[in-house]
Write a protein that holds these residues in place. Structure first.
Motif, PDB file in Angstrom:
ATOM      1  N   PHE A  61     -34.102  61.280  84.845  1.00 46.22           N
ATOM      2  CA  PHE A  61     -35.401  61.813  84.428  1.00 46.22           C
ATOM      3  C   PHE A  61     -36.285  60.669  83.936  1.00 46.22           C
ATOM      4  N   PHE A  62     -35.689  59.760  83.141  1.00 45.12           N
ATOM      5  CA  PHE A  62     -36.424  58.574  82.710  1.00 45.12           C
ATOM      6  C   PHE A  62     -36.821  57.715  83.910  1.00 45.12           C
ATOM      7  N   LEU A  63     -35.898  57.567  84.850  1.00 49.00           N
ATOM      8  CA  LEU A  63     -36.160  56.726  86.025  1.00 49.00           C
ATOM      9  C   LEU A  63     -37.278  57.305  86.886  1.00 49.00           C
ATOM     10  N   SER A  64     -37.358  58.628  86.992  1.00 51.85           N
ATOM     11  CA  SER A  64     -38.438  59.241  87.779  1.00 51.85           C
ATOM     12  C   SER A  64     -39.793  58.946  87.145  1.00 51.85           C
ATOM     13  N   HIS A  65     -39.855  58.953  85.822  1.00 51.61           N
ATOM     14  CA  HIS A  65     -41.121  58.634  85.149  1.00 51.61           C
ATOM     15  C   HIS A  65     -41.432  57.145  85.252  1.00 51.61           C
ATOM     16  N   LEU A  66     -40.396  56.312  85.269  1.00 54.83           N
ATOM     17  CA  LEU A  66     -40.623  54.884  85.477  1.00 54.83           C
ATOM     18  C   LEU A  66     -41.220  54.640  86.861  1.00 54.83           C
ATOM     19  N   SER A  67     -40.738  55.365  87.871  1.00 53.73           N
ATOM     20  CA  SER A  67     -41.300  55.240  89.225  1.00 53.73           C
ATOM     21  C   SER A  67     -42.751  55.703  89.255  1.00 53.73           C
ATOM     22  N   LEU A  68     -43.046  56.788  88.548  1.00 52.00           N
ATOM     23  CA  LEU A  68     -44.421  57.277  88.485  1.00 52.00           C
ATOM     24  C   LEU A  68     -45.335  56.260  87.812  1.00 52.00           C
ATOM     25  N   CYS A 241     -25.308  49.817  83.216  1.00 51.65           N
ATOM     26  CA  CYS A 241     -26.578  49.381  82.635  1.00 51.65           C
ATOM     27  C   CYS A 241     -27.115  48.107  83.282  1.00 51.65           C
ATOM     28  N   SER A 242     -26.451  47.599  84.329  1.00 51.60           N
ATOM     29  CA  SER A 242     -26.881  46.344  84.941  1.00 51.60           C
ATOM     30  C   SER A 242     -28.247  46.472  85.615  1.00 51.60           C
ATOM     31  N   SER A 243     -28.509  47.622  86.257  1.00 54.37           N
ATOM     32  CA  SER A 243     -29.807  47.816  86.914  1.00 54.37           C
ATOM     33  C   SER A 243     -30.938  47.810  85.902  1.00 54.37           C
ATOM     34  N   HIS A 244     -30.731  48.537  84.795  1.00 49.87           N
ATOM     35  CA  HIS A 244     -31.766  48.596  83.762  1.00 49.87           C
ATOM     36  C   HIS A 244     -31.976  47.242  83.116  1.00 49.87           C
ATOM     37  N   LEU A 245     -30.887  46.508  82.900  1.00 48.83           N
ATOM     38  CA  LEU A 245     -31.004  45.183  82.292  1.00 48.83           C
ATOM     39  C   LEU A 245     -31.775  44.229  83.192  1.00 48.83           C
ATOM     40  N   THR A 246     -31.585  44.343  84.501  1.00 48.05           N
ATOM     41  CA  THR A 246     -32.346  43.525  85.455  1.00 48.05           C
ATOM     42  C   THR A 246     -33.833  43.866  85.397  1.00 48.05           C
ATOM     43  N   ALA A 247     -34.154  45.170  85.362  1.00 47.13           N
ATOM     44  CA  ALA A 247     -35.552  45.606  85.290  1.00 47.13           C
ATOM     45  C   ALA A 247     -36.209  45.139  84.001  1.00 47.13           C
ATOM     46  N   VAL A 248     -35.470  45.212  82.886  1.00 45.63           N
ATOM     47  CA  VAL A 248     -35.991  44.762  81.592  1.00 45.63           C
ATOM     48  C   VAL A 248     -36.285  43.269  81.617  1.00 45.63           C
ATOM     49  N   THR A 249     -35.366  42.497  82.189  1.00 45.77           N
ATOM     50  CA  THR A 249     -35.550  41.050  82.257  1.00 45.77           C
ATOM     51  C   THR A 249     -36.782  40.681  83.068  1.00 45.77           C
ATOM     52  N   MET A 282     -42.761  47.003  92.539  1.00 49.07           N
ATOM     53  CA  MET A 282     -42.101  47.141  93.841  1.00 49.07           C
ATOM     54  C   MET A 282     -40.590  46.964  93.713  1.00 49.07           C
ATOM     55  N   LEU A 283     -40.159  46.049  92.837  1.00 44.60           N
ATOM     56  CA  LEU A 283     -38.742  45.719  92.736  1.00 44.60           C
ATOM     57  C   LEU A 283     -37.934  46.770  91.983  1.00 44.60           C
ATOM     58  N   ASN A 284     -38.552  47.449  91.011  1.00 41.96           N
ATOM     59  CA  ASN A 284     -37.793  48.387  90.179  1.00 41.96           C
ATOM     60  C   ASN A 284     -37.027  49.435  90.981  1.00 41.96           C
ATOM     61  N   PRO A 285     -37.670  50.175  91.893  1.00 42.52           N
ATOM     62  CA  PRO A 285     -36.900  51.171  92.653  1.00 42.52           C
ATOM     63  C   PRO A 285     -35.852  50.541  93.563  1.00 42.52           C
ATOM     64  N   LEU A 286     -36.124  49.343  94.074  1.00 45.23           N
ATOM     65  CA  LEU A 286     -35.143  48.656  94.913  1.00 45.23           C
ATOM     66  C   LEU A 286     -33.928  48.255  94.089  1.00 45.23           C
ATOM     67  N   ILE A 287     -34.155  47.780  92.861  1.00 44.83           N
ATOM     68  CA  ILE A 287     -33.057  47.395  91.973  1.00 44.83           C
ATOM     69  C   ILE A 287     -32.171  48.598  91.677  1.00 44.83           C
ATOM     70  N   TYR A 288     -32.798  49.727  91.351  1.00 43.28           N
ATOM     71  CA  TYR A 288     -32.023  50.909  90.986  1.00 43.28           C
ATOM     72  C   TYR A 288     -31.326  51.540  92.179  1.00 43.28           C
ATOM     73  N   SER A 289     -31.914  51.439  93.354  1.00 37.25           N
ATOM     74  CA  SER A 289     -31.286  52.038  94.535  1.00 37.25           C
ATOM     75  C   SER A 289     -30.188  51.152  95.107  1.00 37.25           C
ATOM     76  N   LEU A 290     -30.385  49.828  95.107  1.00 38.13           N
ATOM     77  CA  LEU A 290     -29.407  48.917  95.696  1.00 38.13           C
ATOM     78  C   LEU A 290     -28.183  48.717  94.805  1.00 38.13           C
ATOM     79  N   LYS A 291     -28.357  48.836  93.466  1.00 35.59           N
ATOM     80  CA  LYS A 291     -27.260  48.550  92.545  1.00 35.59           C
ATOM     81  C   LYS A 291     -26.649  49.819  91.960  1.00 35.59           C
ATOM     82  N   ASN A 292     -27.072  50.990  92.443  1.00 38.36           N
ATOM     83  CA  ASN A 292     -26.615  52.239  91.862  1.00 38.36           C
ATOM     84  C   ASN A 292     -25.978  53.115  92.936  1.00 38.36           C
TER      85      ASN A 292
END
Length: 312
Positions: A61-68, A241-249, A282-292
């Motif tokens: 749910f958080f990730l969907s709002h991040l995409s929005l 949490c690796s995907s989220h940590l990558t996005a945060v960085t 652009m990278l956020n959804p790719l990070i979450y889809s490729l590493k999840n």
């Protein structure tokens, strides 16, 4: 004199990324491709999370709002940048510039809040797995998401109302491809002390404040992971949490470097700005889809349903 200057200024000039007529078409194609990929990737993420019941959890749910937010964040600046890359007259009206500043505040602030909320979600899942359902109740995660949006809009509203009272001097050139509050403050010939205070509070709230929450969450997560006895258990916990940590960085790294640099229009400043406002969404959804694995499995199920629908 100041009032007369203010009344005659109807627009600003955005210098953009390059003045070279040879490079600008190439930049247009590059950033158009990035923008279309941003829209496609984030809309796909929204669709998959919406349609797949396996992803109806707080984290997604958080990730969907991040995409929005990423769709909005990119759409605030990129279309105008693309227009100016093909135009000889790179101008933006004062009203449009203030509107752009407003939505930059909204999207950037909301994204920072969402990233800190997602860090807390990972903390609850890893450090208190048995109590996760009680901690991250529907009431709480809905409150956290709408609170993130609310803080973003409130912060933007305060800053833009103060900016509307600024008097601009005859200098109209913004050494950037988009309007940001520091650039407007540099063009003002009126008292900007209140604007600076508001901007400082915004930076402390959405920059330092949210980063501190992320840091504390991951400090507890790291301590918990190190106390796990098995290597496979530590690896599994870290992978959640690796995907989220990558996005945060990516977000905080490029954003911090961008705002520590002066508004001079230098090449490095523009590079970090592009990373912060154009590339990261652009990278956020790719990070979450490729590493999840869950997202990849849900994407596969969604595509199978789509092709079955087309077939029949």
């Amino acid at each position: 004199m100041a009032l007369r200057n203010h009344s005659t200024i109807q627009e600003f000039t955005l210098l953009g990324l390059s003045a070279s007529p040879r490079i600008r078409p190439l930049l247009f194609v590059l950033f158009l491709g990035i923008y279309l990929l941003t829209l496609l990737a984030n809309l796909t993420m929204l669709l998959v999370i919406r349609t797949d019941s396996h992803l109806h959890t707080p984290m997604y749910f958080f990730l969907s709002h991040l995409s929005l937010v990423d769709i909005c964040f990119s759409s605030v600046t990129v279309p105008k940048m693309l227009e100016n890359l093909l135009s000889q007259r790179k101008t933006i009206s004062v009203e449009a510039c203030l509107t752009q500043v407003f939505f930059v505040f909204v999207t950037a602030g909301t994204e920072a809040c969402l990233l800190s909320v997602m860090a807390y979600d990972r903390y609850a899942a890893i450090c208190h797995p048995l109590l996760y359902g009680q901690i991250m109740s529907k009431q709480l995660y809905m409150l956290l998401v709408w609170g993130s949006w609310g803080l973003g809009f409130l912060d933007a509203l305060i800053n833009i109302l103060l900016a509307m009272s600024m008097v601009f001097c005859e200098a109209q050139i913004i050494p950037h491809y988009s309007c940001e509050m520091p650039s407007l403050l540099a063009l003002s010939c009126s008292d900007i002390s209140r604007n600076l205070i508001a901007l400082l509070c915004s930076t402390l709230l959405h920059g330092l404040g949210t980063f501190l929450l992320v840091f504390l969450s991951y400090a507890r997560i790291l301590a918990t992971i190190l106390n796990i006895g098995s290597t496979s258990g530590r690896s599994k916990a870290f992978s959640t949490c690796s995907s989220h940590l990558t996005a945060v960085t990516l977000y905080y790294g490029s954003g911090l470097l961008r705002h520590l640099m002066p508004n001079s229009g230098s090449a490095m400043e523009l590079i970090f700005s592009v990373q912060y406002t154009v590339v990261t969404p652009m990278l956020n959804p790719l990070i979450y889809s490729l590493k999840n694995k869950e997202v990849k499995a849900a994407l596969k199920r969604t595509l199978e349903k789509y092709f079955q629908y087309i077939k029949y």
